[in-house]
Design a protein around this motif. Structure first.
Motif, PDB file in Angstrom:
ATOM      1  N   ARG A 134       7.017 -22.832   9.052  1.00 40.79           N
ATOM      2  CA  ARG A 134       6.697 -24.249   8.896  1.00 40.79           C
ATOM      3  C   ARG A 134       6.272 -24.460   7.456  1.00 40.79           C
ATOM      4  N   ARG A 135       7.004 -25.294   6.761  1.00 37.47           N
ATOM      5  CA  ARG A 135       6.691 -25.619   5.365  1.00 37.47           C
ATOM      6  C   ARG A 135       6.443 -24.369   4.521  1.00 37.47           C
ATOM      7  N   LYS A 136       7.376 -23.450   4.573  1.00 41.65           N
ATOM      8  CA  LYS A 136       7.355 -22.215   3.784  1.00 41.65           C
ATOM      9  C   LYS A 136       6.276 -21.222   4.189  1.00 41.65           C
ATOM     10  N   GLU A 137       5.534 -21.505   5.243  1.00 35.50           N
ATOM     11  CA  GLU A 137       4.556 -20.559   5.797  1.00 35.50           C
ATOM     12  C   GLU A 137       5.193 -19.930   7.028  1.00 35.50           C
ATOM     13  N   ALA A 138       4.806 -18.695   7.333  1.00 33.90           N
ATOM     14  CA  ALA A 138       5.412 -18.008   8.474  1.00 33.90           C
ATOM     15  C   ALA A 138       4.347 -17.341   9.336  1.00 33.90           C
ATOM     16  N   VAL A 139       4.614 -17.305  10.619  1.00 32.24           N
ATOM     17  CA  VAL A 139       3.788 -16.564  11.577  1.00 32.24           C
ATOM     18  C   VAL A 139       4.740 -15.726  12.426  1.00 32.24           C
ATOM     19  N   CYS A 197      14.449  -9.677  12.429  1.00 31.99           N
ATOM     20  CA  CYS A 197      13.733 -10.566  13.341  1.00 31.99           C
ATOM     21  C   CYS A 197      14.408 -11.925  13.316  1.00 31.99           C
ATOM     22  N   GLU A 198      14.510 -12.514  14.483  1.00 31.06           N
ATOM     23  CA  GLU A 198      15.029 -13.880  14.526  1.00 31.06           C
ATOM     24  C   GLU A 198      13.971 -14.816  13.972  1.00 31.06           C
ATOM     25  N   THR A 199      14.414 -15.839  13.286  1.00 31.99           N
ATOM     26  CA  THR A 199      13.509 -16.808  12.690  1.00 31.99           C
ATOM     27  C   THR A 199      13.819 -18.193  13.231  1.00 31.99           C
ATOM     28  N   TYR A 200      12.754 -18.904  13.593  1.00 25.50           N
ATOM     29  CA  TYR A 200      12.872 -20.274  14.091  1.00 25.50           C
ATOM     30  C   TYR A 200      11.987 -21.170  13.232  1.00 25.50           C
ATOM     31  N   THR A 201      12.399 -22.398  13.064  1.00 31.17           N
ATOM     32  CA  THR A 201      11.499 -23.379  12.470  1.00 31.17           C
ATOM     33  C   THR A 201      10.503 -23.782  13.560  1.00 31.17           C
TER      34      THR A 201
END
Length: 85
Positions: A33-38, A4-8
């Protein structure tokens, strides 16, 4: 999820249209965001996940009821009495 592509969060704000298009074409995207992911996923996939969860919950409830019937479990009223509630 693998591949999966990951974006900040900042990148996601700048590329929202692209992220939505990827999700629409069955390519989930992860936003961090700040080590949390959705995850941004297609609605069809979310519906399948929630359907599976509901089926699993129903099976657990049926198994629990069968066990209750076999073992002659106690009612909530009796349990409260035993606990002094």
């Amino acid at each position: 999820m693998k591949n999966c592509e990951t974006y900040t969060a900042s990148e996601a704000r700048e590329n929202l249209s692209e992220i939505i298009n990827k999700a629409l074409y069955k390519n989930p995207v992860i936003i961090t965001r700040r080590k949390e992911a959705v995850a941004v996923i297609p609605l069809e996939l979310l519906n399948r996940i929630t359907d599976l969860e509901a089926k699993y919950d129903a099976e657990l409830a049926a198994t629990s009821l069968e066990e209750f019937d076999k073992t002659g479990g106690i009612t909530l009223k009796r349990l409260k009495e035993e606990l002094g509630m």
